[in-house]
Design an enzyme around this catalytic site. Sequence first.
Site, PDB file in Angstrom:
ATOM      1  N   GLN A 140       0.878 -24.923  81.330  1.00  0.00           N
ATOM      2  CA  GLN A 140       2.225 -24.561  81.754  1.00  0.00           C
ATOM      3  C   GLN A 140       3.167 -25.763  81.611  1.00  0.00           C
ATOM      4  O   GLN A 140       2.854 -26.868  82.050  1.00  0.00           O
ATOM      5  CB  GLN A 140       2.212 -24.048  83.203  1.00  0.00           C
ATOM      6  CG  GLN A 140       3.537 -23.479  83.676  1.00  0.00           C
ATOM      7  CD  GLN A 140       3.961 -22.206  82.958  1.00  0.00           C
ATOM      8  OE1 GLN A 140       3.136 -21.434  82.487  1.00  0.00           O
ATOM      9  NE2 GLN A 140       5.261 -21.995  82.858  1.00  0.00           N
ATOM     10  N   LYS A 158       1.214 -14.725  85.732  1.00  0.00           N
ATOM     11  CA  LYS A 158       0.299 -14.617  84.595  1.00  0.00           C
ATOM     12  C   LYS A 158      -1.110 -14.247  85.066  1.00  0.00           C
ATOM     13  O   LYS A 158      -1.771 -13.395  84.469  1.00  0.00           O
ATOM     14  CB  LYS A 158       0.287 -15.932  83.794  1.00  0.00           C
ATOM     15  CG  LYS A 158       1.581 -16.154  83.006  1.00  0.00           C
ATOM     16  CD  LYS A 158       1.719 -17.557  82.438  1.00  0.00           C
ATOM     17  CE  LYS A 158       3.101 -17.713  81.793  1.00  0.00           C
ATOM     18  NZ  LYS A 158       3.316 -19.070  81.214  1.00  0.00           N
ATOM     19  N   ASP A 176      -0.106 -19.456  73.581  1.00  0.00           N
ATOM     20  CA  ASP A 176       1.335 -19.676  73.782  1.00  0.00           C
ATOM     21  C   ASP A 176       2.056 -19.768  72.434  1.00  0.00           C
ATOM     22  O   ASP A 176       3.286 -19.649  72.376  1.00  0.00           O
ATOM     23  CB  ASP A 176       1.571 -20.996  74.539  1.00  0.00           C
ATOM     24  CG  ASP A 176       1.927 -20.777  76.001  1.00  0.00           C
ATOM     25  OD1 ASP A 176       2.445 -19.691  76.324  1.00  0.00           O
ATOM     26  OD2 ASP A 176       1.698 -21.708  76.798  1.00  0.00           O
TER      27      ASP A 176
HETATM   28  N1  GUN Z   1       7.339 -22.946  80.382  1.00  0.00           N
HETATM   29  C1  GUN Z   1       8.350 -22.082  80.167  1.00  0.00           C
HETATM   30  N2  GUN Z   1       7.939 -21.062  79.389  1.00  0.00           N
HETATM   31  C2  GUN Z   1       6.647 -21.300  79.102  1.00  0.00           C
HETATM   32  C3  GUN Z   1       5.691 -20.594  78.351  1.00  0.00           C
HETATM   33  O1  GUN Z   1       5.949 -19.547  77.735  1.00  0.00           O
HETATM   34  N3  GUN Z   1       4.455 -21.161  78.306  1.00  0.00           N
HETATM   35  C4  GUN Z   1       4.152 -22.315  78.935  1.00  0.00           C
HETATM   36  N4  GUN Z   1       2.928 -22.774  78.820  1.00  0.00           N
HETATM   37  N5  GUN Z   1       5.035 -22.980  79.644  1.00  0.00           N
HETATM   38  C5  GUN Z   1       6.274 -22.480  79.728  1.00  0.00           C
END
Ligand code: GUN
Length: 340
Positions: A143, A99, A166
């Site tokens: 996350q 990211k 998100d």
């Molecule tokens: N864990 C697995 N997929 C995601 C996501 O799209 N965003 C976040 N913040 N955590 C995750």
Amino acid sequence: KHPGSEPPLETVRPNPQDDEDGDRQQDGQDDDAGYAENETITLYLIDMQLIDGKAISELVKQEIAAEVADIVANGGKRPHLAAILVGHDGGSETYVAAKVKACEVCGFKSTLIRYEADVTEEELLAKVRELNEDADVDGFIVQLPLPKHISEQKVIETIDYRKDVDGFHPINVGRMSIGLPCYVSATPNGILELLKRYNIETQGKKCVVLGRSNIVGKPMASLMMQKAYPGDATVTVCHSRSKDLVKECQEADIIIAALGQPNFVKAEMVKEGAVIIDVGTTRVPDATKKSGFKLTGDVKFDEVAPKCSYITPVPGGVGPMTIVSLMKNTLLAGKTAIYQ
Ligand code: GUN
């Protein structure tokens, strides 16, 4: 492309007794080993297309970068994404690094905030509140998964929904489910983008979503039934308690597999010409890999692919699109395109 439109073609292997000169050749053809005499084999004349999420994701990132360059050239603010990472989970480390890297490619500012796994819930919530108030941060993510002693739901609900790129906050989830402008969660949005870019028909199609997670299954089902393109599908959600999961899959024009069970979807579960979207990314131990694992999808790719009209590989399918969707949401946040 019209999934399922090609009828199977049946052929019969020639009888070796027709091989008069005994050279195991017949009409100039080699007698290929591996088939029994007179065995009927079925050939499916389906033009399978691999959905290249990696290539599409690179394209979308370039589109975003061009727009950001334009914004900045016109005196606008460079979008800024912040990410909170707790602990050292291998998958989370990889995703967050990807990211941060994607932010760079898109021309965004990014900030990574790290905590050890023993951070208290209150300390984490305090950081979330701080980011909510930080005018320089356009959007941020925490996350997941988080350590057991921290309530993920509490963290998600503490994030200002206007910065929730998100799309996990109940306000964004609710707005999405009734078709209002919002941040749509990244994985389902990435899948919609792939369906769109490949012009895959969805209207009136039978779509089976495997899995009912809050991050993928539920929003995916909701989006596929939305009055829109991609959408307008007849959606069935199957999960660990479903009775007729195999039958549902066999009737599906589109299967979106998000169970997290490696190789769950087998060839016999898939209709000829179906569209297969594989969301699975389980790390299966593999001594031949440098990393020690093989990223494995929910679909038994080798046997399912020949039956499909379209299929996403793992890796290189949905995964890269998930990150790009987050970038798109961050751009929207930077432009205050959804919320003021
Ligand atoms: N864990 C697995 N997929 C995601 C996501 O799209 N965003 C976040 N913040 N955590 C995750």
